[in-house]
Design a protein around this motif. Structure first.
Motif, mmCIF file in Angstrom:
data_model
loop_
_atom_site.group_PDB
_atom_site.id
_atom_site.type_symbol
_atom_site.label_atom_id
_atom_site.label_comp_id
_atom_site.label_asym_id
_atom_site.label_seq_id
_atom_site.Cartn_x
_atom_site.Cartn_y
_atom_site.Cartn_z
ATOM 1 N N CYS A 53 0.820 -1.218 0.000
ATOM 2 C CA CYS A 53 0.000 0.000 0.000
ATOM 3 C C CYS A 53 0.851 1.263 0.000
ATOM 4 C CB CYS A 53 -0.936 0.000 1.210
ATOM 5 S SG CYS A 53 -2.298 -1.178 1.093
ATOM 6 N N ASN A 54 1.989 1.238 0.704
ATOM 7 C CA ASN A 54 2.841 2.437 0.698
ATOM 8 C C ASN A 54 4.175 2.182 -0.011
ATOM 9 O OD1 ASN A 54 4.251 0.913 2.529
ATOM 10 N ND2 ASN A 54 4.098 2.363 4.226
ATOM 11 N N ARG A 55 4.200 1.117 -0.783
ATOM 12 C CA ARG A 55 5.306 0.778 -1.681
ATOM 13 C C ARG A 55 6.618 0.476 -0.967
ATOM 14 N NH1 ARG A 55 4.843 4.051 -7.326
ATOM 15 N NH2 ARG A 55 6.771 2.886 -7.661
ATOM 16 N N VAL A 71 -1.397 4.990 -6.502
ATOM 17 C CA VAL A 71 -0.201 4.717 -5.706
ATOM 18 C C VAL A 71 0.914 4.088 -6.537
ATOM 19 C CG1 VAL A 71 0.675 3.286 -3.795
ATOM 20 C CG2 VAL A 71 -1.493 4.530 -3.551
ATOM 21 N N ILE A 78 6.659 9.293 -3.672
ATOM 22 C CA ILE A 78 6.499 8.236 -2.662
ATOM 23 C C ILE A 78 6.654 8.788 -1.249
ATOM 24 C CG2 ILE A 78 7.465 6.083 -1.767
ATOM 25 C CD1 ILE A 78 8.083 5.269 -4.603
ATOM 26 N N LEU A 81 3.502 10.417 -0.300
ATOM 27 C CA LEU A 81 2.510 9.364 -0.055
ATOM 28 C C LEU A 81 2.665 8.799 1.348
ATOM 29 C CD1 LEU A 81 0.424 7.145 -1.081
ATOM 30 C CD2 LEU A 81 2.464 5.795 -1.625
ATOM 31 N N ARG A 82 3.892 8.514 1.747
ATOM 32 C CA ARG A 82 4.133 7.894 3.055
ATOM 33 C C ARG A 82 3.845 8.835 4.210
ATOM 34 N NH1 ARG A 82 9.579 4.770 0.997
ATOM 35 N NH2 ARG A 82 8.478 3.098 -0.127
ATOM 36 N N MET A 85 0.164 8.368 4.620
ATOM 37 C CA MET A 85 -0.221 6.995 4.937
ATOM 38 C C MET A 85 0.742 6.499 6.017
ATOM 39 S SD MET A 85 -0.531 3.753 2.306
ATOM 40 C CE MET A 85 -1.511 4.602 1.068
ATOM 41 N N MET A 87 2.558 4.485 9.036
ATOM 42 C CA MET A 87 2.700 3.052 9.265
ATOM 43 C C MET A 87 3.392 2.804 10.585
ATOM 44 S SD MET A 87 3.872 0.087 6.629
ATOM 45 C CE MET A 87 3.569 -1.645 7.017
ATOM 46 N N PRO A 161 -1.675 11.942 8.991
ATOM 47 C CA PRO A 161 -1.974 11.047 7.875
ATOM 48 C C PRO A 161 -3.478 10.895 7.673
ATOM 49 C CG PRO A 161 -1.419 9.767 9.810
ATOM 50 C CD PRO A 161 -1.174 11.207 10.166
#
Length: 247
Positions: A53-55, A71, A78, A81-82, A85, A87, A161
């Protein structure tokens, strides 16, 4: 039935390592504010799904859309994106030479280029959300495992996020420390945070999840509300798994 406007929309997701196919065409949509719990035996592809999902893992096929962005597109930023998102991993990944507040504010200062005072204000608010404002000056070595994991959660929350991914956030903790981390996650859910969680905390899944997704062998076998998955699963494989973990 897919939500009309999912925040996260995964379609036909595949991931292979050489000849080994770990994800075999996953379709999953997560709505804003939803807490979705991924359960299943080890090796079923749950963590790989999160990492695609977050590569952190590169998918072999399919598509992932998050908040209107593709995505898997080559052009995507990226790092941006992170930040959107968050984690949280099994290991806390805190810098031992930095205080709790220092760990939480590092990305705010170095990546988002916020002035120290503003970063510390945001960081203290994030620590407050996980019940650790009073430990802001403490170093990781002075904190319990549960407290360190909550600092890691605060670090992700500080970046505001839109989605939080949790990969076995309590598996490295002693049993008596698990509760504080789960409470922080309950509070986030109450505040409207969208969460996709991989965990073996079945009681938490029963109590807190909006939807439980059972995976096995790289596919989604069954999904539904907790009362269905744990109380009257439709698939024999789900019934077997649930009966085993309930022992």
């Amino acid at each position: 039935m897919r939500p009309a406007h999912p925040l996260l929309d995964i379609r036909g997701l595949r991931k292979s390592y050489g000849a080994a196919e770990v994800l075999k065409g996953i379709d999953l949509a997560v709505s804003p504010g939803e807490l979705v719990f991924l359960i299943g035996p080890s090796g079923s592809g749950k963590s790989t799904l999160l990492r695609c999902c977050n590569r952190l893992e590169e998918a072999s096929g399919g598509s992932i859309w998050f908040d209107g962005q593709e995505v898997l597109a080559d052009r995507i930023d990226i790092n941006a994106l992170r930040r959107r998102m968050g984690m949280v991993f099994q290991s806390f990944n805190l810098y031992p030479h930095m205080s709790a507040l220092g760990n939480v504010t590092l990305a705010l200062r170095k990546v988002l280029k916020k002035p120290r005072a503003e970063a510390e204000r945001i960081g203290m608010a994030a620590l407050e959300r996980v019940g650790l404002a009073h430990k802001a000056a403490s170093y990781p070595g002075e904190l319990s495992g549960g407290q360190q994991q909550r600092v890691a959660i605060a670090r992700a929350l500080a970046l505001e996020p839109g989605l939080m991914l949790f990969d076995e956030p309590t598996s490295a903790l002693d049993p008596e420390l698990v509760g504080s981390v789960l409470q922080a996650m309950r509070d986030m859910r109450a505040a409207g945070m969208t969460m996709l969680v991989v965990s073996h905390e079945m009681r938490f899944a029963r109590e807190a999840a909006d939807r439980v997704v059972f995976m096995d062998g790289g596919v989604i076998v069954e999904q539904g509300p907790p009362e269905q998955i744990f109380g009257s699963p439709r698939h024999e494989r789900t019934r077997t798994f649930v009966s085993e973990v309930a022992r």
